[in-house]
Design a protein around this motif. Structure first.
Motif, PDB file in Angstrom:
ATOM      1  N   TYR A 134      -0.927   3.534 110.191  1.00  0.00           N
ATOM      2  CA  TYR A 134      -2.082   2.832 109.810  1.00  0.00           C
ATOM      3  C   TYR A 134      -3.107   2.575 110.916  1.00  0.00           C
ATOM      4  N   LYS A 135      -2.352   2.097 112.005  1.00  0.00           N
ATOM      5  CA  LYS A 135      -3.069   1.337 113.303  1.00  0.00           C
ATOM      6  C   LYS A 135      -4.577   0.462 112.814  1.00  0.00           C
ATOM      7  N   PRO A 136      -4.475  -0.649 112.300  1.00  0.00           N
ATOM      8  CA  PRO A 136      -5.454  -1.472 111.704  1.00  0.00           C
ATOM      9  C   PRO A 136      -6.433  -1.839 112.885  1.00  0.00           C
ATOM     10  N   GLY A 137      -7.610  -2.124 112.346  1.00  0.00           N
ATOM     11  CA  GLY A 137      -8.818  -2.433 113.476  1.00  0.00           C
ATOM     12  C   GLY A 137      -8.296  -3.599 114.222  1.00  0.00           C
ATOM     13  N   PHE A 138      -8.465  -3.734 115.400  1.00  0.00           N
ATOM     14  CA  PHE A 138      -8.326  -4.906 116.746  1.00  0.00           C
ATOM     15  C   PHE A 138      -6.621  -4.901 116.846  1.00  0.00           C
ATOM     16  N   GLN A 139      -5.944  -4.785 115.742  1.00  0.00           N
ATOM     17  CA  GLN A 139      -4.385  -5.167 115.899  1.00  0.00           C
ATOM     18  C   GLN A 139      -3.641  -4.048 116.367  1.00  0.00           C
ATOM     19  N   GLY A 140      -4.178  -2.966 116.137  1.00  0.00           N
ATOM     20  CA  GLY A 140      -3.077  -1.857 116.646  1.00  0.00           C
ATOM     21  C   GLY A 140      -2.935  -1.567 117.965  1.00  0.00           C
ATOM     22  N   LYS A 141      -1.553  -2.002 118.344  1.00  0.00           N
ATOM     23  CA  LYS A 141      -1.001  -1.690 119.521  1.00  0.00           C
ATOM     24  C   LYS A 141      -1.014  -0.219 120.071  1.00  0.00           C
ATOM     25  N   GLY A 142      -0.793   0.140 121.327  1.00  0.00           N
ATOM     26  CA  GLY A 142      -0.597   1.341 121.676  1.00  0.00           C
ATOM     27  C   GLY A 142       0.721   1.830 121.794  1.00  0.00           C
ATOM     28  N   PHE A 143       0.867   3.152 122.119  1.00  0.00           N
ATOM     29  CA  PHE A 143       2.401   3.529 122.117  1.00  0.00           C
ATOM     30  C   PHE A 143       2.383   4.040 123.640  1.00  0.00           C
ATOM     31  N   ASN A 144       3.478   3.741 124.498  1.00  0.00           N
ATOM     32  CA  ASN A 144       3.745   4.406 125.832  1.00  0.00           C
ATOM     33  C   ASN A 144       3.888   5.860 125.888  1.00  0.00           C
ATOM     34  N   TRP A 145       3.790   6.303 127.077  1.00  0.00           N
ATOM     35  CA  TRP A 145       3.863   7.957 127.059  1.00  0.00           C
ATOM     36  C   TRP A 145       5.365   7.990 126.796  1.00  0.00           C
ATOM     37  N   HIS A 146       5.391   9.329 126.050  1.00  0.00           N
ATOM     38  CA  HIS A 146       6.918   9.539 125.755  1.00  0.00           C
ATOM     39  C   HIS A 146       6.889  10.944 125.474  1.00  0.00           C
ATOM     40  N   SER A 147       8.278  11.546 125.236  1.00  0.00           N
ATOM     41  CA  SER A 147       8.502  12.779 124.683  1.00  0.00           C
ATOM     42  C   SER A 147       9.134  12.540 123.289  1.00  0.00           C
ATOM     43  N   ASP A 148       8.800  13.195 122.061  1.00  0.00           N
ATOM     44  CA  ASP A 148       9.365  12.625 120.853  1.00  0.00           C
ATOM     45  C   ASP A 148      10.830  13.516 120.972  1.00  0.00           C
ATOM     46  N   PHE A 149      11.024  14.570 121.746  1.00  0.00           N
ATOM     47  CA  PHE A 149      12.114  15.337 121.704  1.00  0.00           C
ATOM     48  C   PHE A 149      13.114  14.577 122.242  1.00  0.00           C
ATOM     49  N   GLU A 150      12.689  13.927 123.401  1.00  0.00           N
ATOM     50  CA  GLU A 150      13.892  12.985 124.136  1.00  0.00           C
ATOM     51  C   GLU A 150      14.751  12.241 123.174  1.00  0.00           C
ATOM     52  N   THR A 151      13.903  11.656 122.338  1.00  0.00           N
ATOM     53  CA  THR A 151      14.427  10.627 121.225  1.00  0.00           C
ATOM     54  C   THR A 151      15.132  11.402 120.102  1.00  0.00           C
ATOM     55  N   TRP A 152      14.592  12.335 119.773  1.00  0.00           N
ATOM     56  CA  TRP A 152      15.301  13.065 118.563  1.00  0.00           C
ATOM     57  C   TRP A 152      16.476  13.986 119.138  1.00  0.00           C
TER      58      TRP A 152
END
Lengths: 300, 300
Positions: A134-152
């Motif tokens: 959803y990433k609401p206005g003002f409140q939406g924090k970012g995500f650090n650089w990452h590879s999804d595959f690394e976690t999956w």
């Protein structure tokens, strides 16, 4: 741990240098779906394809209505698969929306989308994970650089890079509301990440990822050699396909307007999960399908 | 507290509606300096003026060298006026660089810069604050939306809006390294902020500002009515003049490259500080000049 050879060791105790991926990027060919040879080549090179205005305003309106319905549905509050912002109770993400919602169940089988995923992955696919951000206005924090595959791979046990994410953009994306940023070409390298996976890491990592994050030197190298950073921006209704190992991140939403997307992660039925390669236990099923690998069929 | 009437009450216990500013924006006229009537009108309307490539590459190189010299100077470490990132020991900002460095002492008196500040503020000026922001690659966190004047009034005692910031951009600014974002036209309104100022608030607020931050409703209103958000971006050597009350902020630096700037805050000698209007005590002198209001003279 699975006995299958771990092609992509990560969460290591000592730093390990990044290396070239061992899997293909594109599994199908131009005769097997809607994507042209040129588009397949581009995906192979950059790790993503962007389609500005893929859906028109009227179509996207029905998805936006469904997003609002789900985010304001009080019966969803407190569920494990509903993630709130770190500093507030505002909804950040809702997972497995293809199970919660008929609208999104049809969207992931859309006859203009599903065949692209099948073509890229060379055959039948199922949904490994789905969510709305959803990433609401003002409140939406970012995500650090990452590879999804690394976690999956480390936490969910996907053995190979044979997975593609599809993001349908539900609100106009611009430089001020925290659009997705991508390092083109970074999907060609695997960056092993330092640090053991703590138990129930997902509870924290969904709010702010700190484990499974590539080191700054590898990141800088990939950004330098691979061609900088790109942020595919466009109107609501745009569509982004990105390879499971391409490095991506996003910044905070500085605008008053939400930045909302729906994500489907298509995985090849030939790449179903083993035991997690580098975590004490499975993550919950809402993050990682383990029970139903039935191939998706296009909606009528 | 000063007995002078507080024109801009803030840090209030109950919400107070924003109101139109009570001071002029431009104090001089087109005959009194290098800025044309058109530029003065633009500053009056938007609250800022941007000059891409104001200095050429060679000139800016000498300022960048000086930045690196100061940031790597071990004798600077641990000083009160050297601020590190919240999560690391990397330098975020160094204050009073016009006192630490001959190069920056000359720059704030530069014959192409100082007369613009004098023209906008209608006469003699001195430096209220100066700093370099280093904003290292990856590590540089953002700043929330804020008005500098709100802090300089509440915590430093500047009675009127008669102050202008000048930022000389020392590294190329782009959408990925956290450029300054501005709400054009927001300088025409004062947004009182909720919450009492804690003692020694500056120690925290320089790393992450949480007091003196406008409420989301007022912010959204100003962004909607005033004309959105702008991010003046340009090559190293660009220059930005922005009014003390214009709302601005920035996002994290997602690139491997630093985003470095040097800031000079020019204040009119007719606007010297009284007692803080809404804080228990003065902030340190490195943040707010209190001893020397000698008018600046252009360097030869």
């Amino acid at each position: 741990m699975d006995t299958t050879k771990d092609l992509y060791p990560s969460r290591t105790s000592a730093p390990t240098a990044m290396f070239e991926r061992l899997d293909p990027v594109v599994y199908g060919n131009a005769d097997q779906g809607p994507l042209s040879q040129e588009q397949l080549d581009q995906y192979n090179r950059d790790g993503f394809l962007f389609f500005p205005g893929f859906f028109n305003g009227q179509t996207i309106g029905s998805f936006v209505d469904e997003l609002h319905r789900l985010c304001s549905d009080r019966s969803m509050a407190g569920r494990d698969d509903v993630i709130t912002e770190p500093d507030s109770q505002e909804v950040r993400s809702i997972f497995q929306v293809h199970k919660h919602s008929d609208v999104f169940a049809r969207l992931c089988r859309h006859p203009r989308i599903l065949p692209m995923a099948q073509q890229l992955l060379g055959g039948d696919v199922y949904i490994h994970q789905s969510r709305i951000n959803y990433k609401p206005g003002f409140q939406g924090k970012g995500f650090n650089w990452h590879s999804d595959f690394e976690t999956w791979h480390a936490e969910d046990g996907l053995p190979h890079m044979r997975t593609v994410s599809c993001s349908v953009i539900l609100t106009d994306n611009n430089e001020f509301n925290g659009p997705l940023m991508i390092v083109p070409g970074s999907h060609r390298y695997f960056v092993p990440c330092i640090g053991e996976t703590p138990e129930n890491n997902f509870r924290r990592s969904l709010k702010k990822q700190e484990i499974g994050v590539p080191d700054n030197d590898s990141l800088a190298k990939l950004i330098d050699q691979a061609g900088g950073i790109q942020a595919p921006k466009g109107p609501a209704g745009s569509l982004l396909l990105f390879e499971c190992n391409v490095l991506h991140g996003s910044n905070a939403n500085m605008s008053p307007y939400p930045r909302s997307n729906v994500f489907f992660v298509y995985n090849s039925v030939k790449n179903t999960p083993r035991r997690p390669y580098a975590a004490p236990d499975y993550r919950p099923e809402f993050l990682s399908e383990r029970g139903d690998f039935t191939p998706l069929r296009a909606a009528g």
